[in-house]
Write an enzyme that holds these catalytic residues in place. Sequence first.
Site, PDB file in Angstrom:
ATOM      1  N   GLU A  72       0.810  -1.255  -0.137  1.00 56.61           N
ATOM      2  CA  GLU A  72       0.150   0.086   0.039  1.00 56.61           C
ATOM      3  C   GLU A  72       0.937   1.337   0.064  1.00 56.61           C
ATOM      4  OE1 GLU A  72      -2.966  -2.480   3.129  1.00 56.61           O
ATOM      5  OE2 GLU A  72      -2.111  -0.146   3.609  1.00 56.61           O
ATOM      6  N   CYS A 310      -2.040   0.935   9.004  1.00 59.38           N
ATOM      7  CA  CYS A 310      -1.041   0.223   7.953  1.00 59.38           C
ATOM      8  C   CYS A 310      -1.758  -1.122   7.786  1.00 59.38           C
ATOM      9  CB  CYS A 310       0.180  -0.097   8.916  1.00 59.38           C
ATOM     10  SG  CYS A 310       0.987   1.410   9.199  1.00 59.38           S
TER      11      CYS A 310
HETATM   12  N1  SAH Z   1       8.052  -0.205  11.277  1.00 53.87           N
HETATM   13  C1  SAH Z   1       7.764   1.235  11.308  1.00 53.87           C
HETATM   14  C2  SAH Z   1       6.967   2.114  10.156  1.00 53.87           C
HETATM   15  C3  SAH Z   1       5.668   1.558   9.894  1.00 53.87           C
HETATM   16  S1  SAH Z   1       4.376   1.577  10.896  1.00 53.87           S
HETATM   17  C4  SAH Z   1       7.362   1.713  12.651  1.00 53.87           C
HETATM   18  O1  SAH Z   1       6.937   0.936  13.195  1.00 53.87           O
HETATM   19  O2  SAH Z   1       7.626   2.999  12.970  1.00 53.87           O
HETATM   20  C5  SAH Z   1       4.295   3.464  10.901  1.00 53.87           C
HETATM   21  C6  SAH Z   1       3.393   3.761  12.170  1.00 53.87           C
HETATM   22  O3  SAH Z   1       1.974   3.241  12.180  1.00 53.87           O
HETATM   23  C7  SAH Z   1       3.899   3.209  13.513  1.00 53.87           C
HETATM   24  O4  SAH Z   1       4.168   4.254  14.568  1.00 53.87           O
HETATM   25  C8  SAH Z   1       2.676   2.281  13.939  1.00 53.87           C
HETATM   26  O5  SAH Z   1       2.782   1.922  15.015  1.00 53.87           O
HETATM   27  C9  SAH Z   1       1.764   2.943  13.532  1.00 53.87           C
HETATM   28  N2  SAH Z   1       0.315   2.010  13.520  1.00 53.87           N
HETATM   29  C10 SAH Z   1       0.464   0.725  13.007  1.00 53.87           C
HETATM   30  N3  SAH Z   1      -0.810   0.058  13.046  1.00 53.87           N
HETATM   31  C11 SAH Z   1      -1.483   0.896  13.508  1.00 53.87           C
HETATM   32  C12 SAH Z   1      -3.117   1.304  13.679  1.00 53.87           C
HETATM   33  N4  SAH Z   1      -3.725   0.046  13.442  1.00 53.87           N
HETATM   34  N5  SAH Z   1      -3.480   2.471  13.965  1.00 53.87           N
HETATM   35  C13 SAH Z   1      -2.690   3.435  14.395  1.00 53.87           C
HETATM   36  N6  SAH Z   1      -1.216   3.322  14.071  1.00 53.87           N
HETATM   37  C14 SAH Z   1      -0.855   2.421  13.372  1.00 53.87           C
END
Ligand code: SAH
Length: 320
Positions: A72, A310
């Site tokens: 995505e 994500c």
């Molecule tokens: N792996 C990296 C980058 C990808 S995730 C990281 O963790 O920083 C990017 C952000 O989206 C991260 O802060 C993650 O914790 C957040 N995230 C993942 N799933 C989510 C959800 N369901 N709701 C809100 N934020 C989410």
Amino acid sequence: MRSGHADRLRRALLFGRLPAHAGNRRHPLPAGLCEELEQEYCWVSMRSEQQVAAADGSLKHLLRLHDGEAIEAVALPGTTAPSACLSSQVGCAVACTFCASGLHGVVRNLHAHEFLEQVVLLRRARPLRRLVLMGAGEPTHNLGNLANALEVLRNEGEIGPRHVMVSTVGPAAAIQRLAELGRRFTLALSLHALDQELRAQLIPTQAHVAPLDLLQAADAYAARSGRAYQLEWVLLGGVNDSNAQARDLAAALRGRRVHVSLIRWNPVAELDQLQPSGVAQAEAFAARLHGAGVSCRLRLTVGGDSDAACGQLRRRAQLA
Ligand code: SAH
């Protein structure tokens, strides 16, 4: 092909144009060459299979890769410069317990050209001047390919390091490796909890990492890059959104060059034991940080009506 032709072609491709539109009136590319290039070569290895617009103005693309996998990428509503959120891997090995991307582990790293193609495909719909690496995957697990792609964008794609934010869960050594690239990317650190035990529940693969060590590594990165960093904190109801946790976070951040990005958890169908913080509690958390002088912003949802968290659009496509 003359080198001037090649330069114009590469540039045009990075801005989402096909060879036929690579030249300009003063410097057209020979017609025969364009035709041959378009017929003989595959210019973009992925295609935008589905696009979902959200009420907040973001446009999420489900991109089908040449091997059938999907990722995505999201064009975000621009406040200053138009920006996009890119994926760095198919799936993710970090496996945060609240995130859809890591539900089934990592499938593979994206190639450098697949980072560039996300930019190319999004640019076909909208201009793009800033990037955040906050889509599926852990950017520091694929740092070589990411760095190569970002060099191309810096040199020929009009997106310099100052306009790129790289988000990571850590550990400190990963932040150090990012620093060693010697480019002034903005760092985003996904902290979510100050307490090591609680963070271990949220991110079991990082159980050995002390949150305060991460903050120190981020401070060092900021000192070296000259740019404040961002802390990501996903607000989960009854987990990491209490007044006491806000107070402790504010205390830990005193004197640090940091901006906090709070987001209410976007629900993921498979993870029904979790819930987002209530709006009032999320606002109270943000107010406490503000009150203590911490720069922070609360996002209630980003594209919450379009499977924007994500990995959710990819997940839905897998299930369909
Ligand atoms: N792996 C990296 C980058 C990808 S995730 C990281 O963790 O920083 C990017 C952000 O989206 C991260 O802060 C993650 O914790 C957040 N995230 C993942 N799933 C989510 C959800 N369901 N709701 C809100 N934020 C989410």
